[in-house]
Design an enzyme around this catalytic site. Structure first.
Site, PDB file in Angstrom:
ATOM      1  N   ASN A 106     -37.365  55.546  77.563  1.00  0.00           N
ATOM      2  CA  ASN A 106     -38.218  56.260  76.709  1.00  0.00           C
ATOM      3  C   ASN A 106     -39.368  56.943  78.741  1.00  0.00           C
ATOM      4  O   ASN A 106     -39.796  57.186  79.249  1.00  0.00           O
ATOM      5  CB  ASN A 106     -39.852  55.218  76.985  1.00  0.00           C
ATOM      6  CG  ASN A 106     -41.354  56.316  76.944  1.00  0.00           C
ATOM      7  OD1 ASN A 106     -40.957  57.378  76.244  1.00  0.00           O
ATOM      8  ND2 ASN A 106     -41.982  55.250  77.039  1.00  0.00           N
ATOM      9  N   TRP A 107     -38.699  58.993  77.642  1.00  0.00           N
ATOM     10  CA  TRP A 107     -38.875  59.396  78.867  1.00  0.00           C
ATOM     11  C   TRP A 107     -39.617  60.025  79.397  1.00  0.00           C
ATOM     12  O   TRP A 107     -40.170  60.441  80.076  1.00  0.00           O
ATOM     13  CB  TRP A 107     -37.875  60.856  78.396  1.00  0.00           C
ATOM     14  CG  TRP A 107     -36.044  60.349  79.221  1.00  0.00           C
ATOM     15  CD1 TRP A 107     -35.504  59.007  79.447  1.00  0.00           C
ATOM     16  CD2 TRP A 107     -34.712  61.145  78.795  1.00  0.00           C
ATOM     17  NE1 TRP A 107     -33.967  59.322  79.645  1.00  0.00           N
ATOM     18  CE2 TRP A 107     -33.791  60.878  79.649  1.00  0.00           C
ATOM     19  CE3 TRP A 107     -34.839  62.789  78.935  1.00  0.00           C
ATOM     20  CZ2 TRP A 107     -32.567  60.963  79.284  1.00  0.00           C
ATOM     21  CZ3 TRP A 107     -33.720  62.790  79.183  1.00  0.00           C
ATOM     22  CH2 TRP A 107     -32.592  62.940  79.205  1.00  0.00           C
ATOM     23  N   LYS A 108     -40.557  59.300  78.105  1.00  0.00           N
ATOM     24  CA  LYS A 108     -42.207  60.120  78.387  1.00  0.00           C
ATOM     25  C   LYS A 108     -42.555  61.943  78.292  1.00  0.00           C
ATOM     26  O   LYS A 108     -40.834  61.996  77.373  1.00  0.00           O
ATOM     27  CB  LYS A 108     -43.143  59.909  79.387  1.00  0.00           C
ATOM     28  CG  LYS A 108     -42.880  57.892  79.093  1.00  0.00           C
ATOM     29  CD  LYS A 108     -43.555  57.003  80.161  1.00  0.00           C
ATOM     30  CE  LYS A 108     -43.893  56.299  79.797  1.00  0.00           C
ATOM     31  NZ  LYS A 108     -44.604  55.072  81.018  1.00  0.00           N
TER      32      LYS A 108
ATOM     33  N   HIS B 139     -46.705  53.427  71.051  1.00  0.00           N
ATOM     34  CA  HIS B 139     -47.568  53.713  72.168  1.00  0.00           C
ATOM     35  C   HIS B 139     -48.861  53.066  73.209  1.00  0.00           C
ATOM     36  O   HIS B 139     -49.718  54.167  72.179  1.00  0.00           O
ATOM     37  CB  HIS B 139     -45.830  54.273  73.392  1.00  0.00           C
ATOM     38  CG  HIS B 139     -45.695  54.193  74.768  1.00  0.00           C
ATOM     39  ND1 HIS B 139     -46.681  54.268  75.911  1.00  0.00           N
ATOM     40  CD2 HIS B 139     -44.538  53.346  75.338  1.00  0.00           C
ATOM     41  CE1 HIS B 139     -46.485  53.295  76.466  1.00  0.00           C
ATOM     42  NE2 HIS B 139     -45.477  53.491  76.617  1.00  0.00           N
TER      43      HIS B 139
ATOM     44  N   GLU C 253     -50.127  54.267  75.562  1.00  0.00           N
ATOM     45  CA  GLU C 253     -50.307  55.889  76.266  1.00  0.00           C
ATOM     46  C   GLU C 253     -50.858  56.325  75.003  1.00  0.00           C
ATOM     47  O   GLU C 253     -51.910  56.895  74.869  1.00  0.00           O
ATOM     48  CB  GLU C 253     -48.843  56.462  76.683  1.00  0.00           C
ATOM     49  CG  GLU C 253     -48.905  55.863  78.152  1.00  0.00           C
ATOM     50  CD  GLU C 253     -47.914  56.872  78.370  1.00  0.00           C
ATOM     51  OE1 GLU C 253     -47.083  56.832  78.190  1.00  0.00           O
ATOM     52  OE2 GLU C 253     -47.376  55.409  79.425  1.00  0.00           O
TER      53      GLU C 253
ATOM     54  N   GLU D 230     -45.345  45.603  75.835  1.00  0.00           N
ATOM     55  CA  GLU D 230     -44.814  46.314  77.495  1.00  0.00           C
ATOM     56  C   GLU D 230     -46.783  45.970  77.641  1.00  0.00           C
ATOM     57  O   GLU D 230     -47.570  46.472  77.272  1.00  0.00           O
ATOM     58  CB  GLU D 230     -45.372  48.171  76.529  1.00  0.00           C
ATOM     59  CG  GLU D 230     -43.994  48.395  76.078  1.00  0.00           C
ATOM     60  CD  GLU D 230     -43.824  49.672  77.207  1.00  0.00           C
ATOM     61  OE1 GLU D 230     -42.790  49.638  77.224  1.00  0.00           O
ATOM     62  OE2 GLU D 230     -44.495  49.669  76.279  1.00  0.00           O
TER      63      GLU D 230
ATOM     64  N   GLY E 165     -45.703  51.873  84.118  1.00  0.00           N
ATOM     65  CA  GLY E 165     -45.519  52.751  85.653  1.00  0.00           C
ATOM     66  C   GLY E 165     -46.551  52.413  86.566  1.00  0.00           C
ATOM     67  O   GLY E 165     -46.581  53.879  87.586  1.00  0.00           O
TER      68      GLY E 165
ATOM     69  N   SER F 266     -42.536  48.189  84.382  1.00  0.00           N
ATOM     70  CA  SER F 266     -41.661  48.671  85.765  1.00  0.00           C
ATOM     71  C   SER F 266     -41.177  47.554  85.261  1.00  0.00           C
ATOM     72  O   SER F 266     -40.470  46.948  86.364  1.00  0.00           O
ATOM     73  CB  SER F 266     -42.939  48.214  86.725  1.00  0.00           C
ATOM     74  OG  SER F 266     -44.296  49.149  86.079  1.00  0.00           O
TER      75      SER F 266
ATOM     76  N   GLY G  41     -39.020  52.822  81.273  1.00  0.00           N
ATOM     77  CA  GLY G  41     -39.446  54.210  81.314  1.00  0.00           C
ATOM     78  C   GLY G  41     -39.502  54.801  82.471  1.00  0.00           C
ATOM     79  O   GLY G  41     -38.711  55.261  82.499  1.00  0.00           O
TER      80      GLY G  41
HETATM   81  P1  PGA Z   1     -42.636  52.092  82.721  1.00  0.00           P
HETATM   82  O1  PGA Z   1     -43.074  52.891  82.147  1.00  0.00           O
HETATM   83  O2  PGA Z   1     -40.915  51.335  82.404  1.00  0.00           O
HETATM   84  O3  PGA Z   1     -42.339  53.434  83.624  1.00  0.00           O
HETATM   85  O4  PGA Z   1     -43.617  50.846  83.192  1.00  0.00           O
HETATM   86  C1  PGA Z   1     -42.432  51.379  80.316  1.00  0.00           C
HETATM   87  C2  PGA Z   1     -43.307  52.149  79.376  1.00  0.00           C
HETATM   88  O5  PGA Z   1     -44.421  52.804  79.397  1.00  0.00           O
HETATM   89  O6  PGA Z   1     -42.150  52.447  78.234  1.00  0.00           O
END
Ligand code: PGA
Length: 247
Positions: free
Chosen positions: A13-15, A92, A94, A164, A170, A209, A230
């Site tokens: 997931n490149w966001k 997600h 976010e 998640e 993150g 993470s 991510g």
């Molecule tokens: P992260 O993000 O690996 O940077 O913790 C995971 C995600 O939000 O899908």
């Protein structure tokens, strides 16, 4: 059906990150990778057209629950399919937080994906407050309830779920393999009550993470079928070693 029957799955997931040069880097470096897992990159929509690699599939990070029409700024399943997407992340944390996406809306998005032929990666997971209050299971169950109410068993079997925990996203604070397994087992048990075959077949990814050095232990857990990655999906070498850890 044992874990062995579920094909491992790793999605990046490149966001809101990446560029055409990162796309080129992935096209080149992943070309020669042989991994048993299904591999997907969910990049920003503006980069999707640049991927030309058959080692992995591409996906979107969000999708509208509506048909094409007067919905400024949205992208439909039809459009994403034309852009080559086979997957879309829905719900997600976010987006649940920043865009106020509700459980119901996330379920509608998942339904739209399945009914038009792309696979939703449905994200669930609790905040630290919820965990500390001991409410992880009821919180995750409420997120799943909305999806189970909207989709038939057959439709549910065409989805992927990602657990998640928000406190691990993150932050560099990964859930321990035991913490991940506990919730994954709960989720599989939840689906067991809906349909036994569904529960055995559905792939449940861990996200939060995941890094090259913790991926293998996480993925070795009985109910962890891969990961949603991510930060570590923005570096081809790290992402490749995570994909190989899923073998
Ligand atoms: P992260 O993000 O690996 O940077 O913790 C995971 C995600 O939000 O899908």
């Amino acid at each position: 059906m044992s874990k062995n029957v579920r094909k491992p799955f790793v999605a990046g997931n490149w966001k809101m990150n990446g560029s055409m040069s990162l796309v080129a880097d992935f096209n080149e470096k992943l070309a020669s990778v042989s991994a048993q897992a299904d591999i997907v990159i969910c990049s920003p929509a503006t980069l999707l057209h640049g991927f030309n690699n058959s080692t992995f599939s591409i996906g979107a990070q969000n999708v509208s629950h509506l048909d094409n029409g007067a919905h400024t700024g949205e992208l439909s399943v039809e459009m994403l399919k034309e852009a080559g997407c086979e997957y879309a992340i829905v719900g997600h944390s976010e987006r649940r937080e920043d865009q106020g996406e509700s459980n119901t809306l996330v379920a509608q998005k998942a339904k739209k994906c399945v009914s038009e032929g792309i696979t939703p990666i449905i994200c669930v997971g609790e905040s630290l407050d919820v965990r500390e209050a001991g409410n992880v299971e009821s919180f995750v169950a409420a997120q799943l309830d909305a999806v189970v109410e909207a989709l038939s068993v057959e439709e549910l079997s065409k989805t992927v779920v990602a657990y998640e925990p928000i406190w691990a996203i993150g932050t560099g604070k990964t859930a321990s393999p035991q913490q991940a397994q506990e919730v994954h087992e709960f989720i599989r048990g939840y689906f067991e009550k809906v349909d036994a075959d569904l529960a055995q077949g559905i792939r449940i990814l861990y996200g939060g993470s995941v890094k090259p050095d913790n991926a293998e232990t996480l993925f070795a857990q009985k109910d962890v079928d891969g990961g949603l990655i991510g930060g570590a999906s923005l570096k081809a070498e790290d992402f490749i070693s995570i994909c190989q850890a899923a073998d």
